[in-house]
Design a protein around this motif. Structure first.
Motif, PDB file in Angstrom:
ATOM      1  N   LEU A 510      43.242  44.249  43.884  1.00  0.00           N
ATOM      2  CA  LEU A 510      43.030  43.038  44.302  1.00  0.00           C
ATOM      3  C   LEU A 510      45.003  43.142  44.468  1.00  0.00           C
ATOM      4  CD1 LEU A 510      42.722  40.393  44.907  1.00  0.00           C
ATOM      5  CD2 LEU A 510      43.504  38.880  42.978  1.00  0.00           C
ATOM      6  N   ILE A 511      45.336  43.334  45.845  1.00  0.00           N
ATOM      7  CA  ILE A 511      47.448  42.941  46.071  1.00  0.00           C
ATOM      8  C   ILE A 511      47.551  41.396  45.882  1.00  0.00           C
ATOM      9  CG2 ILE A 511      49.005  44.265  47.548  1.00  0.00           C
ATOM     10  CD1 ILE A 511      47.207  46.213  48.639  1.00  0.00           C
ATOM     11  N   ASP A 512      48.193  41.260  45.069  1.00  0.00           N
ATOM     12  CA  ASP A 512      49.229  39.826  44.303  1.00  0.00           C
ATOM     13  C   ASP A 512      47.667  38.700  44.454  1.00  0.00           C
ATOM     14  OD1 ASP A 512      51.152  40.797  44.050  1.00  0.00           O
ATOM     15  OD2 ASP A 512      51.807  40.677  46.835  1.00  0.00           O
ATOM     16  N   THR A 513      47.975  37.790  44.046  1.00  0.00           N
ATOM     17  CA  THR A 513      46.861  35.950  44.149  1.00  0.00           C
ATOM     18  C   THR A 513      47.455  34.860  44.307  1.00  0.00           C
ATOM     19  OG1 THR A 513      48.136  35.580  42.652  1.00  0.00           O
ATOM     20  CG2 THR A 513      46.519  37.101  42.050  1.00  0.00           C
ATOM     21  N   GLY A 514      48.695  34.722  45.673  1.00  0.00           N
ATOM     22  CA  GLY A 514      48.851  33.574  46.015  1.00  0.00           C
ATOM     23  C   GLY A 514      49.728  32.994  44.915  1.00  0.00           C
ATOM     24  N   GLY A 515      50.055  32.002  45.627  1.00  0.00           N
ATOM     25  CA  GLY A 515      50.271  30.948  44.403  1.00  0.00           C
ATOM     26  C   GLY A 515      52.078  29.942  45.643  1.00  0.00           C
ATOM     27  N   LYS A 516      51.826  29.219  45.359  1.00  0.00           N
ATOM     28  CA  LYS A 516      52.365  27.186  45.597  1.00  0.00           C
ATOM     29  C   LYS A 516      53.683  27.248  44.514  1.00  0.00           C
ATOM     30  CE  LYS A 516      49.276  23.851  44.420  1.00  0.00           C
ATOM     31  NZ  LYS A 516      48.670  22.873  44.623  1.00  0.00           N
ATOM     32  N   GLN A 551      41.844  46.839  39.423  1.00  0.00           N
ATOM     33  CA  GLN A 551      43.215  47.188  39.628  1.00  0.00           C
ATOM     34  C   GLN A 551      43.900  45.903  40.466  1.00  0.00           C
ATOM     35  OE1 GLN A 551      42.009  50.148  40.492  1.00  0.00           O
ATOM     36  NE2 GLN A 551      42.265  50.703  38.142  1.00  0.00           N
ATOM     37  N   LEU A 552      45.230  45.158  39.973  1.00  0.00           N
ATOM     38  CA  LEU A 552      45.517  44.151  40.361  1.00  0.00           C
ATOM     39  C   LEU A 552      46.584  44.313  40.646  1.00  0.00           C
ATOM     40  CD1 LEU A 552      45.079  39.694  39.073  1.00  0.00           C
ATOM     41  CD2 LEU A 552      46.951  40.904  39.966  1.00  0.00           C
ATOM     42  N   ILE A 553      47.444  44.116  41.808  1.00  0.00           N
ATOM     43  CA  ILE A 553      48.838  45.466  42.418  1.00  0.00           C
ATOM     44  C   ILE A 553      49.226  43.554  42.104  1.00  0.00           C
ATOM     45  CG2 ILE A 553      50.153  46.623  43.624  1.00  0.00           C
ATOM     46  CD1 ILE A 553      47.189  47.691  44.187  1.00  0.00           C
ATOM     47  N   VAL A 554      51.110  43.943  41.694  1.00  0.00           N
ATOM     48  CA  VAL A 554      52.086  42.733  41.691  1.00  0.00           C
ATOM     49  C   VAL A 554      52.986  44.068  42.458  1.00  0.00           C
ATOM     50  CG1 VAL A 554      53.558  41.428  40.682  1.00  0.00           C
ATOM     51  CG2 VAL A 554      51.375  41.608  39.308  1.00  0.00           C
ATOM     52  N   ALA A 569      43.124  35.337  36.132  1.00  0.00           N
ATOM     53  CA  ALA A 569      42.650  36.224  34.938  1.00  0.00           C
ATOM     54  C   ALA A 569      41.497  35.828  34.241  1.00  0.00           C
ATOM     55  CB  ALA A 569      43.975  36.586  33.843  1.00  0.00           C
ATOM     56  N   GLU A 570      41.810  34.110  34.357  1.00  0.00           N
ATOM     57  CA  GLU A 570      40.731  33.469  33.377  1.00  0.00           C
ATOM     58  C   GLU A 570      39.498  33.303  34.324  1.00  0.00           C
ATOM     59  OE1 GLU A 570      42.529  29.626  33.005  1.00  0.00           O
ATOM     60  OE2 GLU A 570      43.961  30.407  31.517  1.00  0.00           O
ATOM     61  N   SER A 571      38.974  33.092  35.075  1.00  0.00           N
ATOM     62  CA  SER A 571      37.873  33.298  36.540  1.00  0.00           C
ATOM     63  C   SER A 571      37.618  35.010  36.423  1.00  0.00           C
ATOM     64  CB  SER A 571      38.217  32.152  37.693  1.00  0.00           C
ATOM     65  OG  SER A 571      38.872  30.879  37.239  1.00  0.00           O
ATOM     66  N   ILE A 572      38.085  35.823  36.327  1.00  0.00           N
ATOM     67  CA  ILE A 572      37.706  36.756  37.083  1.00  0.00           C
ATOM     68  C   ILE A 572      38.172  38.075  36.163  1.00  0.00           C
ATOM     69  CG2 ILE A 572      38.139  39.122  38.638  1.00  0.00           C
ATOM     70  CD1 ILE A 572      36.545  36.713  39.598  1.00  0.00           C
ATOM     71  N   ASP A 573      37.692  39.107  35.377  1.00  0.00           N
ATOM     72  CA  ASP A 573      37.876  40.351  34.457  1.00  0.00           C
ATOM     73  C   ASP A 573      38.591  40.893  34.940  1.00  0.00           C
ATOM     74  OD1 ASP A 573      37.712  41.228  32.094  1.00  0.00           O
ATOM     75  OD2 ASP A 573      35.679  42.861  33.049  1.00  0.00           O
ATOM     76  N   VAL A 574      39.830  41.056  34.793  1.00  0.00           N
ATOM     77  CA  VAL A 574      41.097  41.935  35.120  1.00  0.00           C
ATOM     78  C   VAL A 574      41.721  43.277  34.552  1.00  0.00           C
ATOM     79  CG1 VAL A 574      43.262  42.059  36.109  1.00  0.00           C
ATOM     80  CG2 VAL A 574      42.257  40.303  36.416  1.00  0.00           C
ATOM     81  N   ARG A 575      40.895  44.019  35.207  1.00  0.00           N
ATOM     82  CA  ARG A 575      40.907  45.476  33.644  1.00  0.00           C
ATOM     83  C   ARG A 575      42.113  45.625  33.354  1.00  0.00           C
ATOM     84  NH1 ARG A 575      36.483  47.682  32.439  1.00  0.00           N
ATOM     85  NH2 ARG A 575      34.416  45.976  33.736  1.00  0.00           N
ATOM     86  N   GLU A 576      43.186  46.082  34.914  1.00  0.00           N
ATOM     87  CA  GLU A 576      44.825  46.570  34.713  1.00  0.00           C
ATOM     88  C   GLU A 576      45.374  45.589  35.880  1.00  0.00           C
ATOM     89  OE1 GLU A 576      46.049  51.045  34.212  1.00  0.00           O
ATOM     90  OE2 GLU A 576      44.941  50.403  36.103  1.00  0.00           O
ATOM     91  N   ILE A 577      46.710  45.139  35.352  1.00  0.00           N
ATOM     92  CA  ILE A 577      47.683  44.839  36.267  1.00  0.00           C
ATOM     93  C   ILE A 577      48.129  45.532  36.271  1.00  0.00           C
ATOM     94  CG2 ILE A 577      49.312  43.734  36.482  1.00  0.00           C
ATOM     95  CD1 ILE A 577      47.594  41.746  34.567  1.00  0.00           C
ATOM     96  N   TRP A 578      48.927  46.290  37.738  1.00  0.00           N
ATOM     97  CA  TRP A 578      49.852  47.458  38.008  1.00  0.00           C
ATOM     98  C   TRP A 578      51.065  46.768  38.558  1.00  0.00           C
ATOM     99  CZ3 TRP A 578      48.860  52.491  40.888  1.00  0.00           C
ATOM    100  CH2 TRP A 578      48.033  53.086  40.172  1.00  0.00           C
ATOM    101  N   VAL A 579      52.067  46.710  37.864  1.00  0.00           N
ATOM    102  CA  VAL A 579      53.877  45.979  37.908  1.00  0.00           C
ATOM    103  C   VAL A 579      54.785  47.566  37.921  1.00  0.00           C
ATOM    104  CG1 VAL A 579      53.132  43.923  36.815  1.00  0.00           C
ATOM    105  CG2 VAL A 579      53.881  45.689  35.633  1.00  0.00           C
ATOM    106  N   SER A 580      55.889  46.794  38.767  1.00  0.00           N
ATOM    107  CA  SER A 580      56.665  47.709  39.223  1.00  0.00           C
ATOM    108  C   SER A 580      57.585  47.107  37.261  1.00  0.00           C
ATOM    109  CB  SER A 580      57.449  47.298  39.372  1.00  0.00           C
ATOM    110  OG  SER A 580      58.211  46.098  39.975  1.00  0.00           O
ATOM    111  N   ILE A 600      48.793  46.609  30.649  1.00  0.00           N
ATOM    112  CA  ILE A 600      49.458  46.685  31.844  1.00  0.00           C
ATOM    113  C   ILE A 600      49.927  48.416  31.978  1.00  0.00           C
ATOM    114  CG2 ILE A 600      52.245  46.061  32.424  1.00  0.00           C
ATOM    115  CD1 ILE A 600      49.995  43.379  31.867  1.00  0.00           C
ATOM    116  N   HIS A 601      49.872  48.275  33.674  1.00  0.00           N
ATOM    117  CA  HIS A 601      50.114  49.468  34.137  1.00  0.00           C
ATOM    118  C   HIS A 601      51.555  49.744  34.804  1.00  0.00           C
ATOM    119  CE1 HIS A 601      49.826  53.947  35.322  1.00  0.00           C
ATOM    120  NE2 HIS A 601      50.551  53.120  36.466  1.00  0.00           N
ATOM    121  N   VAL A 602      52.694  50.073  34.147  1.00  0.00           N
ATOM    122  CA  VAL A 602      54.354  50.587  35.402  1.00  0.00           C
ATOM    123  C   VAL A 602      53.926  51.308  36.352  1.00  0.00           C
ATOM    124  CG1 VAL A 602      56.265  50.760  35.562  1.00  0.00           C
ATOM    125  CG2 VAL A 602      54.939  49.264  33.403  1.00  0.00           C
TER     126      VAL A 602
END
Length: 622
Positions: A510-516, A551-554, A569-580, A600-602
């Motif tokens: 998943l690439i980004d989650t959106g938000g307001k 992988q959730l890519i930010v 993250a509360e509703s879906i089992d996110v195994r790893e978050i990719w960040v810069s 967290i994966h850099v």
């Protein structure tokens, strides 16, 4: 007519099933539905002969003509609802205040609107919170079309309102005047009385006791109960608040028993049951499940058998409102009733019958539940077994007794019991796993599930058929959960972007989650809030059977790209978050990551992420 119905050789249950197939073939035409309808008609000819089949066919054609006529009337009403009204009458029991937003159903002539108004002051808010009388508003406003679904299998507000006979949203910019309304319309007065009782309970009783009282006695749960409502939903026992057969049976039994004890003759009691049913339906908001249960109880009281009363109730309710089976509530209440009609419990004792019903209904309605909600909570069966007795035997009678005594005695001392109950629900929600996310089945898989259940019911003594039906049922679940196809979806999250990638093996990225972006408000203006992800991204992921993101890519830390990270993250089992590495310099974002408590994966330039028998490559980081 009732004497004829009791003696008629007409296969009432089969006619009801044929009517349902014809209904959905008209509104949602497909080869499977039409083929199923033709198959049932052929079976009818084989079992009951040509003469009876012709009679049933003529009746079904008349029913089809009724559906065409009523839908045509709605299309005409939709076409003529484009001019903005200057005055509207408020349906009082629909009035809700949420923060600084007032919402209600507004009527002008034959047109019904969903109205919204932005409250200007704290004093004005308090006025609307306690408003109970029938009123008419002179307004300035604008009509708009309700929003359609933004994603595949997403929620369509337009269809949701259309099924209530509402075709436009009325946004009110100014209320010029307010005046009381005098009317002889009994339905308007029933709605006003319901509003009076709800406001009275809200003023007299503390939280959370008042929510249970308004919910179980009058079918109303306010916006401030949303958080607990979500917990009940996650445990699969939110139906305890859905007024239906149990509550109707309780109140009808209390009404009949009281009159009979007073010496009123049974014929008079039976006659008085009709106006009582209308009043009770009005005080509970004319919910579909209550109307179905009341009508069916009347037919049973008049001497019709199980099959006859179900069929007559189905067609009578559709004559009242042909849209009933287009709503989730309508489908579920008739599905529950159908199961209780088809399965024979007569040989069971009362307590054992109740237990079998509690186990049967979730399993029998399993295809419908996952079709609408994409999930199934296995633990809902034992939890329903425990909590249904608590609600039916203790809470409902107790709350009615307290409500009747409230003008004389203050019984708020009971509130700690409800605080304890909510504490238990919160503990169970933490201890028990999330609902089983299966996805929304295709029409083919849904048809296979229904077919398998029918075979299991009709041929449960035949071992070979039982095994084949069970395998067919499991296969349809597996194909729903794991569609075995590659998928790239750009998800409409309202504000911002989100992209889903899933390969045929089930690997998800998943690439980004959106938000307001939100702004600070005065405390009195703050109401219940729902994130974009809760309305768009998360329901879409669930509809596809996705309960894990590998992988959730930010891409970057702007709110419109990653604001809903915690909700996902509360509703879906996110195994790893990719960040810069650069994103880790943003303090607010780092706090989000800590709350999410995920690996967290850099990411580094040139790094590859395998998917689709290929890979994604990081070209640059910031």
């Amino acid at each position: 007519m009732l004497q004829w119905a009791r003696k008629c050789p007409l296969p009432f249950l089969q006619v009801a099933v044929l009517g349902i197939c014809l209904y959905y073939s008209y509104f949602f035409p497909s080869f499977l539905l039409v083929g199923g309808l033709l198959f049932l008609l052929i079976q009818l000819v084989r079992n009951y002969g040509v003469k009876m089949s012709l009679f049933v066919s003529v009746a079904l054609l008349a029913f089809l003509g009724f559906l065409v006529f009523r839908e045509g009337m709605d299309r005409e009403a939709e076409a003529t609802s484009e001019s903005t009204p200057q005055t509207v009458q408020v349906q009082m029991d629909s009035l809700q205040v949420d923060g600084d937003q007032l919402s209600f159903k507004a009527k002008n002539g034959d047109h019904l609107y969903r109205a919204f108004y932005r409250i200007l002051s704290k004093e004005e808010k308090e006025h609307y919170q306690t408003l109970t009388g029938l009123i008419e508003l002179e307004i300035d406003g604008e009509l708009t079309m309700p929003s359609q679904e933004g994603n595949f299998e997403g929620f369509s507000y337009q269809e949701y309102l259309r099924h209530q006979g509402i075709f436009r949203i009325l946004t009110i910019s100014r209320i010029r005047s307010m005046r009381p309304v005098r009317t002889w319309n009994l339905l308007d007065h029933l709605r006003s009385w319901r509003r009076i009782f709800i406001v009275s309970i809200s003023e007299r009783f503390p939280d959370p006791m008042r929510h249970y009282m308004t919910g179980l006695l009058f079918g109303f749960l306010g916006k401030d109960f949303d958080q607990m409502s979500n917990l009940y939903t996650s445990l699969g026992i939110i139906h305890l608040f859905a007024l239906s057969g149990m509550q109707v049976g309780f109140f009808l039994g209390l009404f009949r028993g009281s009159l009979l004890r007073l010496g009123v003759r049974q014929e008079i009691v039976r006659f008085l049951q009709f106006p009582f049913s209308v009043v009770y339906a009005g005080l509970t908001g004319f919910s579909i499940s209550v109307i179905r249960a009341l009508v069916q109880s009347v037919f049973r009281e008049l001497g019709l058998g199980k099959h006859e009363s179900f069929a007559c109730t189905l067609f009578f309710c559709l004559l009242l409102d042909y849209r009933m089976l287009l709503t989730v509530g309508g489908v579920l209440t008739f599905a529950f009733s159908f199961l209780l009609t088809v399965v024979d419990f007569s040989h069971l004792q009362a307590k054992r019958k109740k237990m079998v019903e509690i186990f049967l209904i979730p399993l029998g309605t399993f295809p419908i539940l996952i079709y609408f909600f994409s999930s199934f909570q296995i633990l809902s069966i034992p939890l329903t077994l425990v909590f249904s007795y608590l609600f039916d035997v203790l809470i409902l009678p107790g709350l009615l007794f307290i409500f009747l005594l409230s003008p004389v005695f203050n019984c708020s001392w009971v509130n700690p019991f409800f605080q304890l109950l909510e504490g238990v629900i919160q503990l169970l929600a933490r201890l028990f796993p999330r609902p089983w996310i299966l996805g929304k089945p295709s029409i083919l898989c849904f048809f296979l599930m229904i077919t398998a259940l029918v075979l299991l019911h009709d041929f449960y003594k035949e071992k070979k058929i039982r095994i084949v039906a069970s395998l067919l049922f499991v296969l349809s679940i597996v194909l729903t959960k794991y569609p075995l196809e590659n998928e790239v979806t750009i998800v409409n999250v309202g504000q911002g972007d989100s992209i889903l990638l899933r390969d045929w093996r089930g690997h998800t990225v998943l690439i980004d989650t959106g938000g307001k972006v939100t702004f600070e408000k005065d405390e009195w203006k703050i109401g219940s809030t729902t994130s974009n992800a809760e309305r768009t991204l998360i329901p879409y992921l669930h509809s596809r059977g996705i309960d894990r993101i590998d992988q959730l890519i930010v891409t970057h830390t702007d709110t419109d790209h990653v604001g809903d990270l915690l909700e996902v993250a509360e509703s879906i089992d996110v195994r790893e978050i990719w960040v810069s590495s650069g994103s880790l310099t943003q303090e607010q974002f780092v706090q989000q990551l800590k709350k999410g408590n995920r690996a967290i994966h850099v990411a580094k330039e040139g790094e590859r992420l395998p998917i689709f028998d290929s890979y994604l490559q990081v070209f640059r980081t910031f």
